[in-house]
Design a protein around this motif. Structure first.
Motif, mmCIF file in Angstrom:
data_model
loop_
_atom_site.group_PDB
_atom_site.id
_atom_site.type_symbol
_atom_site.label_atom_id
_atom_site.label_comp_id
_atom_site.label_asym_id
_atom_site.label_seq_id
_atom_site.Cartn_x
_atom_site.Cartn_y
_atom_site.Cartn_z
ATOM 1 N N VAL A 1 0.722 -1.166 0.063
ATOM 2 C CA VAL A 1 0.190 0.083 -0.162
ATOM 3 C C VAL A 1 0.911 1.151 -0.048
ATOM 4 N N ARG A 2 0.971 2.082 -1.027
ATOM 5 C CA ARG A 2 1.797 3.209 -1.123
ATOM 6 C C ARG A 2 0.925 4.352 -0.789
ATOM 7 N N GLU B 1 -1.264 -1.444 -4.212
ATOM 8 C CA GLU B 1 -0.260 -2.124 -5.385
ATOM 9 C C GLU B 1 -0.148 -3.637 -4.808
ATOM 10 N N SER B 2 -1.047 -4.028 -3.579
ATOM 11 C CA SER B 2 -1.089 -5.444 -3.210
ATOM 12 C C SER B 2 -2.107 -6.239 -3.955
ATOM 13 N N ASP B 3 -2.046 -7.509 -3.407
ATOM 14 C CA ASP B 3 -3.170 -8.333 -4.325
ATOM 15 C C ASP B 3 -4.126 -8.367 -3.343
ATOM 16 N N ARG B 4 -4.574 -7.770 -2.258
ATOM 17 C CA ARG B 4 -5.808 -7.911 -1.489
ATOM 18 C C ARG B 4 -6.583 -6.518 -1.698
ATOM 19 N N VAL B 5 -7.631 -6.719 -1.041
ATOM 20 C CA VAL B 5 -8.706 -5.468 -1.092
ATOM 21 C C VAL B 5 -8.584 -5.106 0.432
ATOM 22 N N LEU C 1 -10.175 -0.278 -1.395
ATOM 23 C CA LEU C 1 -9.483 -0.249 -2.633
ATOM 24 C C LEU C 1 -9.086 -1.507 -3.053
ATOM 25 N N SER C 2 -9.609 -1.883 -4.136
ATOM 26 C CA SER C 2 -9.300 -2.973 -4.884
ATOM 27 C C SER C 2 -7.791 -3.090 -5.239
ATOM 28 N N PRO C 3 -7.068 -4.102 -5.532
ATOM 29 C CA PRO C 3 -5.854 -4.199 -6.154
ATOM 30 C C PRO C 3 -5.722 -3.195 -7.413
#
Length: 138
Positions: free
Chosen positions: A17-18, A48-52, A84-86
């Motif tokens: 998460v940026r 920028e992760s693969d999680r919501v 936030l979705s990926p």
């Protein structure tokens, strides 16, 4: 009239998460003679992760140049709890008043994942600088 330089950008990444912050001194809303100095800060949160992730709470620590500390905690950001979705981004702008011509802000967001997992995302520390701060070298 001389053009003001672009404000600096600060950035931190926590587990994908940026968070980017761009503070800006508000000349028109400040009254130095009355010890009132105002800044806006624009924040962009990019997943920028693969999680919501949902921004559930915010925690701020604001320190003015006299060393006074103020803590600000609350639900979500600017009255919202964005999810936030990926690959998604959320941006907002808020403000901070100080009684001194400079200070520092830092903080965290409490994020909650779709499966209930929790994460604390770091908001990078950023300086609130004004041209009225005579303690800094020019």
């Amino acid at each position: 009239m001389a053009r003001r330089p672009a404000p600096p950008q600060y950035e931190a990444i926590t587990e994908g998460v940026r968070i980017r912050v761009r503070p800006r001194f508000l000349h028109d809303e400040s009254e130095p003679g009355r010890s009132h100095f105002m800044w806006s800060y624009s924040i962009e949160v990019e997943n920028e992760s693969d999680r919501v992730w949902t921004i559930a709470r915010r925690h701020w620590r604001i320190v003015d140049s006299a060393g006074r500390v103020q803590a600000v905690d609350g639900e979500g950001v600017v009255g919202q709890t964005p999810t936030l979705s990926p690959g998604e981004r959320f941006s907002y702008t808020s403000g901070a008043p100080l009684a001194t011509p400079s200070g520092l802000m830092s903080g965290t967001y409490d994020l909650v994942g779709e499966n209930g997992e929790e994460m604390v995302a770091i908001i990078p520390a950023f300086s609130l600088d004004s041209p009225y701060d005579t303690s800094r070298p020019s």
